[in-house]
Design an enzyme around this catalytic site. Sequence first.
Site, PDB file in Angstrom:
ATOM      1  N   ARG A  53       0.863  -1.192   0.000  1.00  0.00           N
ATOM      2  CA  ARG A  53       0.000   0.000   0.000  1.00  0.00           C
ATOM      3  C   ARG A  53       0.896   1.238   0.000  1.00  0.00           C
ATOM      4  NH1 ARG A  53      -0.725   4.806   2.510  1.00  0.00           N
ATOM      5  NH2 ARG A  53      -0.376   3.844   4.557  1.00  0.00           N
ATOM      6  N   GLU A  54       1.469   1.567   1.161  1.00  0.00           N
ATOM      7  CA  GLU A  54       2.382   2.720   1.200  1.00  0.00           C
ATOM      8  C   GLU A  54       3.523   2.529   0.193  1.00  0.00           C
ATOM      9  OE1 GLU A  54       2.480   5.599   3.660  1.00  0.00           O
ATOM     10  OE2 GLU A  54       3.851   6.247   2.085  1.00  0.00           O
TER      11      GLU A  54
ATOM     12  N   HIS B 159       2.713   4.753  12.422  1.00  0.00           N
ATOM     13  CA  HIS B 159       3.135   4.832  11.014  1.00  0.00           C
ATOM     14  C   HIS B 159       3.967   6.089  10.872  1.00  0.00           C
ATOM     15  CE1 HIS B 159       2.237   4.691   6.531  1.00  0.00           C
ATOM     16  NE2 HIS B 159       2.452   5.996   6.669  1.00  0.00           N
TER      17      HIS B 159
ATOM     18  N   ARG C  29      -9.327  -0.438  12.100  1.00  0.00           N
ATOM     19  CA  ARG C  29      -8.339   0.503  12.627  1.00  0.00           C
ATOM     20  C   ARG C  29      -8.697   1.887  12.109  1.00  0.00           C
ATOM     21  NH1 ARG C  29      -3.108   2.433   9.835  1.00  0.00           N
ATOM     22  NH2 ARG C  29      -4.855   3.535   8.876  1.00  0.00           N
TER      23      ARG C  29
ATOM     24  N   THR D 273       2.716  11.607   9.011  1.00  0.00           N
ATOM     25  CA  THR D 273       2.582  11.660   7.562  1.00  0.00           C
ATOM     26  C   THR D 273       3.719  12.408   6.873  1.00  0.00           C
ATOM     27  OG1 THR D 273       0.223  11.696   7.989  1.00  0.00           O
ATOM     28  CG2 THR D 273       0.914  12.336   5.772  1.00  0.00           C
TER      29      THR D 273
ATOM     30  N   HIS E 122       6.830   8.469   8.456  1.00  0.00           N
ATOM     31  CA  HIS E 122       7.673   8.748   7.291  1.00  0.00           C
ATOM     32  C   HIS E 122       9.066   9.155   7.756  1.00  0.00           C
ATOM     33  CE1 HIS E 122       4.847   8.338   3.913  1.00  0.00           C
ATOM     34  NE2 HIS E 122       4.023   8.240   4.947  1.00  0.00           N
TER      35      HIS E 122
ATOM     36  N   HIS F 142      -6.415  -0.804   3.123  1.00  0.00           N
ATOM     37  CA  HIS F 142      -6.286   0.612   3.506  1.00  0.00           C
ATOM     38  C   HIS F 142      -7.321   1.436   2.748  1.00  0.00           C
ATOM     39  CE1 HIS F 142      -4.131   4.568   3.869  1.00  0.00           C
ATOM     40  NE2 HIS F 142      -3.969   4.091   5.078  1.00  0.00           N
TER      41      HIS F 142
ATOM     42  N   HIS G 120      39.985  -3.267  13.975  1.00  0.00           N
ATOM     43  CA  HIS G 120      38.670  -3.907  13.888  1.00  0.00           C
ATOM     44  C   HIS G 120      38.797  -5.327  13.341  1.00  0.00           C
ATOM     45  CE1 HIS G 120      35.886  -0.249  14.231  1.00  0.00           C
ATOM     46  NE2 HIS G 120      37.102   0.187  14.502  1.00  0.00           N
TER      47      HIS G 120
HETATM   48  C1  HCA Z   1      -1.170   8.526   2.834  1.00  0.00           C
HETATM   49  C2  HCA Z   1      -1.561   8.527   4.252  1.00  0.00           C
HETATM   50  C3  HCA Z   1      -0.761   7.757   5.233  1.00  0.00           C
HETATM   51  C4  HCA Z   1      -1.759   6.993   6.067  1.00  0.00           C
HETATM   52  C5  HCA Z   1      -1.242   6.372   7.289  1.00  0.00           C
HETATM   53  C6  HCA Z   1      -2.285   5.613   8.064  1.00  0.00           C
HETATM   54  C7  HCA Z   1       0.058   8.730   6.083  1.00  0.00           C
HETATM   55  O1  HCA Z   1      -0.025   8.847   2.517  1.00  0.00           O
HETATM   56  O2  HCA Z   1      -2.013   8.175   2.014  1.00  0.00           O
HETATM   57  O3  HCA Z   1      -3.238   5.101   7.481  1.00  0.00           O
HETATM   58  O4  HCA Z   1      -2.099   5.512   9.275  1.00  0.00           O
HETATM   59  O5  HCA Z   1       1.272   8.698   6.050  1.00  0.00           O
HETATM   60  O6  HCA Z   1      -0.575   9.549   6.735  1.00  0.00           O
HETATM   61  O7  HCA Z   1       0.148   6.871   4.624  1.00  0.00           O
HETATM   62 CU    CU Z   2       2.188   7.186   4.959  1.00  0.00          CU
END
Ligand code: HCA
Ligand code: CU
Length: 382
Positions: free
Chosen positions: A12-13, A195, A132, A166, A197, A72, A292
Amino acid sequence: FPKFYIVDTTLREGEQFSTADFTGSDRVYIAKSLDKLGVDYIEVVNPMASAQAREDCRRIKDLGLKAKVVVHTRCHMDDVRAAVETGADGVSMYMATSEALRKHSHGKGVDAVIESARQVISFVQDAGLEVRFSCEDTFRSDKSELLDIYAAVDALGVDRIGLADTVGVAHPFQVYETVRAVRSILKPSTGIEFHTHDDTGCCIANALVALQAGATHINTCVLGIGERNGITPLGGFLARMYTLDKDAVKGRYNLTMLRNLEQYVARCARVTIPFNNYITGAAAFTHKAGVHSKAVISDPGTYEVIDPQDFGVDRHIKIAHRLTGWNALRQRVQHLRLPITDEQVKVVTRLMKDAMETTPFTLEQMDEVLITASRNGSESSS
Ligand code: HCA
Ligand code: CU
């Protein structure tokens, strides 16, 4: 150590990564490999994305994997209807809650967010699936609004709530405090999924502190691919957790599958595996300096916190360069079974270090020198 579940979202991501356009068979192969590796959940793309996406969600569900398959979606009736139809085990929905993103998406205030969540969540619950609910851009959202939303969806009986960094802006203390605050208002049985980034390089550290603050589920992607520069990498997260509880991580996950899976995903996503990638990068278990190398030859634990064998990868000790030491060369001599005394190895080491000041030798060139030295040595002693 806190119990945790891996929710891998490569399908997905990961598909939001700039050059990742997986085919149906890529998706199936990746899902099967993730399952063999032992991730707990596999998150798949919204079936509303395309006809192919819908078909592949079903195909993945029909593989009968051990991992739960979660779809998702936006917090939207059309999306969750399509998700339920795939036969998936759960639905992971998200809704923007920060000022910055809200005005570009649904434009709703807190009460309206809760109201739309109510209808969508109860639809999924009635269908008997896990739910969720995640607040997009959690760490730029107003804290008291966040807590109101989480408390309201918790009261609706969701299985997990999600916190999403995000834009990759949160730092470890902030993650710790926010997860703690959210944890304190939820029912103890409600899970917390995190989650994040990696825009500012904190994704693995933040995943760990989220667990320490009470999160239960962590989102990962193979090689950390995802929107922009991606999210928490599966391999790096496993490395992090391995050092904290090696036996538990070895027992739960098939770590030797990692490299193959990464190579496959790298190919489909059209990227190369970085030299400094956790565990599988070319340099991850390469030792160079004489000090080392000497120590690692006698005890790898001196400069390694991960046993590469547990992940089926090799250790490299680089010896043909100017920082080398005579212990490393002696080990090579023993490997080649050459008749040279330690004194001779020391002399040859000094000469070679000088010669390699400007250009390192290849290992073959260095072996040549050692072989010649051993011949000369045995001639002069006979
Ligand atoms: C996106 C949103 C998401 C969703 C994360 C989640 C984010 O990029 O479409 O569902 O918890 O980073 O906010 O990936
Ligand atoms: Cu994301």
